[in-house]
Design a protein around this motif. Structure first.
Motif, PDB file in Angstrom:
ATOM      1  N   ASN A 169       8.847  -2.782 -14.154  1.00 32.04           N
ATOM      2  CA  ASN A 169       7.721  -3.682 -13.903  1.00 32.04           C
ATOM      3  C   ASN A 169       6.792  -3.610 -15.111  1.00 32.04           C
ATOM      4  OD1 ASN A 169       8.373  -4.564 -11.171  1.00 32.04           O
ATOM      5  ND2 ASN A 169       8.049  -2.420 -10.606  1.00 32.04           N
TER       6      ASN A 169
ATOM      7  N   LEU B 213      -1.187  -5.772 -11.044  1.00 32.73           N
ATOM      8  CA  LEU B 213      -1.019  -4.927  -9.854  1.00 32.73           C
ATOM      9  C   LEU B 213      -0.016  -5.535  -8.875  1.00 32.73           C
ATOM     10  CD1 LEU B 213      -1.579  -2.666  -7.899  1.00 32.73           C
ATOM     11  CD2 LEU B 213      -3.692  -3.823  -7.221  1.00 32.73           C
ATOM     12  N   LEU B 214      -0.299  -6.769  -8.405  1.00 31.08           N
ATOM     13  CA  LEU B 214       0.606  -7.344  -7.396  1.00 31.08           C
ATOM     14  C   LEU B 214       1.983  -7.607  -7.989  1.00 31.08           C
ATOM     15  CD1 LEU B 214      -1.733  -9.611  -5.266  1.00 31.08           C
ATOM     16  CD2 LEU B 214      -0.782  -7.365  -4.729  1.00 31.08           C
TER      17      LEU B 214
ATOM     18  N   VAL C 208       3.748  -4.522  -7.399  1.00 33.19           N
ATOM     19  CA  VAL C 208       3.989  -4.381  -5.951  1.00 33.19           C
ATOM     20  C   VAL C 208       5.157  -5.290  -5.536  1.00 33.19           C
ATOM     21  CG1 VAL C 208       3.003  -4.796  -3.652  1.00 33.19           C
ATOM     22  CG2 VAL C 208       1.598  -3.731  -5.433  1.00 33.19           C
ATOM     23  N   HIS C 209       5.148  -6.508  -6.033  1.00 37.17           N
ATOM     24  CA  HIS C 209       6.249  -7.438  -5.699  1.00 37.17           C
ATOM     25  C   HIS C 209       7.595  -6.888  -6.182  1.00 37.17           C
ATOM     26  CE1 HIS C 209       3.029 -10.853  -5.753  1.00 37.17           C
ATOM     27  NE2 HIS C 209       3.034 -10.197  -4.609  1.00 37.17           N
TER      28      HIS C 209
ATOM     29  N   ILE D 216       8.417  -3.752  -6.600  1.00 41.58           N
ATOM     30  CA  ILE D 216       8.800  -2.611  -5.751  1.00 41.58           C
ATOM     31  C   ILE D 216       9.324  -3.111  -4.402  1.00 41.58           C
ATOM     32  CG2 ILE D 216       7.809  -0.664  -4.453  1.00 41.58           C
ATOM     33  CD1 ILE D 216       5.928  -0.318  -7.028  1.00 41.58           C
ATOM     34  N   ARG D 217       8.604  -4.083  -3.812  1.00 40.59           N
ATOM     35  CA  ARG D 217       9.037  -4.612  -2.508  1.00 40.59           C
ATOM     36  C   ARG D 217      10.404  -5.294  -2.591  1.00 40.59           C
ATOM     37  NH1 ARG D 217       5.668  -5.798   1.651  1.00 40.59           N
ATOM     38  NH2 ARG D 217       6.668  -7.817   1.947  1.00 40.59           N
TER      39      ARG D 217
ATOM     40  N   ASN E 183       7.108   1.685 -13.925  1.00 37.62           N
ATOM     41  CA  ASN E 183       5.924   0.822 -13.904  1.00 37.62           C
ATOM     42  C   ASN E 183       5.154   1.020 -15.201  1.00 37.62           C
ATOM     43  OD1 ASN E 183       6.465  -0.099 -11.277  1.00 37.62           O
ATOM     44  ND2 ASN E 183       5.431   1.670 -10.373  1.00 37.62           N
TER      45      ASN E 183
ATOM     46  N   ILE F  80      -0.266   3.368  -7.328  1.00 40.17           N
ATOM     47  CA  ILE F  80       0.887   2.960  -6.500  1.00 40.17           C
ATOM     48  C   ILE F  80       2.151   3.710  -6.930  1.00 40.17           C
ATOM     49  CG2 ILE F  80      -0.003   0.682  -5.787  1.00 40.17           C
ATOM     50  CD1 ILE F  80       2.012  -0.550  -7.828  1.00 40.17           C
ATOM     51  N   SER F  81       2.225   4.077  -8.206  1.00 40.43           N
ATOM     52  CA  SER F  81       3.406   4.825  -8.671  1.00 40.43           C
ATOM     53  C   SER F  81       3.407   6.224  -8.052  1.00 40.43           C
ATOM     54  CB  SER F  81       3.385   4.946 -10.204  1.00 40.43           C
ATOM     55  OG  SER F  81       3.303   3.673 -10.787  1.00 40.43           O
TER      56      SER F  81
ATOM     57  N   LEU G 252       4.253   5.802  -4.382  1.00 44.53           N
ATOM     58  CA  LEU G 252       5.691   5.536  -4.225  1.00 44.53           C
ATOM     59  C   LEU G 252       6.486   6.829  -4.388  1.00 44.53           C
ATOM     60  CD1 LEU G 252       8.028   3.444  -3.989  1.00 44.53           C
ATOM     61  CD2 LEU G 252       7.917   3.199  -6.484  1.00 44.53           C
TER      62      LEU G 252
END
Ligand SMILES: NC(=O)c1ccc[n+]([C@@H]2O[C@H](COP(=O)([O-])OP(=O)(O)OC[C@H]3O[C@@H](n4cnc5c(N)ncnc54)[C@H](O)[C@@H]3O)[C@@H](O)[C@H]2O)c1
Length: 281
Positions: free
Chosen positions: A89, A117-118, A121-122, A124-125, A141, A167-168, A171
Motif C-alpha cells: 500500500n 489512510l483509507l 485500509v481498502h 488491507i480489507r 504499508n 493501523i499497521s 493489524l
C-alpha cells in the motif's frame, strides 16, 4: 517472508517514484506484479517498460480511495495470476496547501486521508482475507517519518501517516492474536527523490527565498524563511528510490514491523519517543 520467483505482488501508486522502484525491485527477483495507479498513461508506459525488460506485470487503473476499485484490483490480480503474496500500500499524496492547522483546507484533509489512510485500509480489507486463506503473505504499508514525528504546516499528511503507523501496529497485533502467519511492515522513509519531492528540490536549488516564501504561510519573516530553507536543505541529498526500495525489501525479508530507511534522520524520532517516555516521571 523471503521474496522469490513465482510469487505475486500488488503495488499501488506504481506508475512512478517509490512505487515504481519497489515494483522494479520485486520484478528483478522474478516476482509478478500487479501495478495500480490513477495515472492511466503513466501506468501504461511503466507497464510497457517493465514488460520490455521481461517482467510479468498487470497494470490496473485504480483509485485507492475507492473501496470498490481496490476490491476489483484484488479480483483482477487473482484472476490473472492465481495468487497474491505481497501487498504494498504505497499510493500517497501531499496536501495542496502549506498552512498552520487552524487555517488548513478541509478539502485537503479529506483528500489526503482518503488516499493515504483509507487507501491503505481498502488494500488491507481487499487482500488480507486472501492472504489469510492462503496461510501466508506480507502487507507493506508505506507511511513516512512524518508518521513518527510532527511536521509543521503539514498536519493532514502528518496525521494520515501517523494513522498508517497505527493501523499497521493494530493489524500486526490482530494477526498475532488470531495466529495468522502474515507479515506486516510499516515503512517510514525520510526524503526520497521522486516526483513528489522534486518541486521542492528545484525551489531550493534555485536559491530564491521569495519563491520559497510564497509556498509558506503568510506573514513569515525573512529570518523564518531562512530557517525553513536551512531545515529543508537536507532534502537535496535525498535517497534514490531504488536504494529505498532495496531497504524496504530487506525489511520484508527480515520480517521487521518497522522499516526506517533513513538512518540519518532517526534523531528526530528518538527525541519524540524520549519526550513521551519522559512523561512517565
Ligand atoms: N518521496 C518521499 O520523500 C517520501 C517520503 C516518505 C514517504 N513517502 C511516501 O511514499 C509513497 C510514494 O511516494 P512518491 O514519493 O513515490 O510519490 P509520487 O507522487 O512520486 O508517486 C505516487 C504515485 O501514486 C499515484 N497515486 C496518487 N494518488 C493515487 C490514488 N488515489 N490511487 C492510486 N494511485 C495514486 C500517483 O499517480 C503516482 O504515480 C507515498 O505514500 C508517500 O507519502 C514519500
Amino acid at each position: 517472508m523471503i521474496i522469490e520467483a513465482g510469487q505475486v505482488a500488488v503495488v499501488t501508486g506504481a506508475a512512478q517514484g517509490l512505487g515504481r522502484a519497489l515494483a522494479a525491485g520485486l520484478l528483478d527477483r522474478g516476482v509478478s506484479v500487479a501495478l495500480a495507479d490513477t495515472a492511466q498513461e503513466r501506468l501504461r508506459d511503466t507497464a510497457e517498460a517493465f514488460t520490455a525488460g521481461g517482467g510479468q506485470v498487470l497494470p490496473v487503473v485504480t483509485d485507492v480511495a475507492d473501496a470498490a476499485a481496490v476490491r476489483a484490483l484484488a479480483s483482477r490480480t487473482l484472476e490473472h495470476f492465481g495468487r497474491v503474496d505481497v501487498v504494498v500500500n504505497n499510493a500517497g499524496i501531499t496536501a495542496h496547501h502549506v498552512r498552520p492547522l487552524w487555517q488548513a483546507d478541509l478539502e485537503d484533509w479529506r483528500r489526503v486521508l482518503a488516499v493515504n489512510l483509507l487507501g491503505a485500509v481498502h488494500g488491507i480489507r481487499a487482500f488480507v482475507p486472501h492472504l489469510a486463506a492462503a496461510g501466508a503473505g506480507h502487507v507493506v504499508n508505506i507511511a513516512s517519518l512524518a508518521g513518527l514525528m510532527a511536521v509543521p504546516f503539514g498536519s493532514a499528511y502528518c496525521a494520515s501517516k501517523h494513522a498508517v503507523v497505527a493501523i499497521s501496529e493494530t493489524l500486526r497485533a490482530e494477526l498475532d492474536m488470531m495466529r495468522l502467519p502474515i507479515g506486516v511492515t510499516v515503512v517510514c522513509p525520510g526524503y526520497v527523490r521522486t516526483p513528489m519531492t522534486e518541486g521542492m528540490v528545484t525551489l531550493l536549488q534555485a536559491g530564491d527565498d521569495t519563491q520559497l516564501a510564497e509556498r509558506l504561510p503568510a506573514g513569515f519573516s525573512t529570518e523564518q524563511v531562512e530557517q525553513v530553507r536551512a531545515r529543508l536543505e537536507g532534502m537535496v541529498t535525498m535517497m534514490e528510490p531504488d536504494v529505498a526500495a532495496e531497504r524496504i525489501i530487506a525489511a520484508v525479508e527480515a520480517d521487521r514491523l518497522y522499516a526506517l530507511t533513513h538512518g540519518d534522520v532517526e534523531d528526530s524520532v528518538r527525541r519524540r519517543v524520549e519526550g513521551i517516555l519522559a512523561a512517565l516521571g
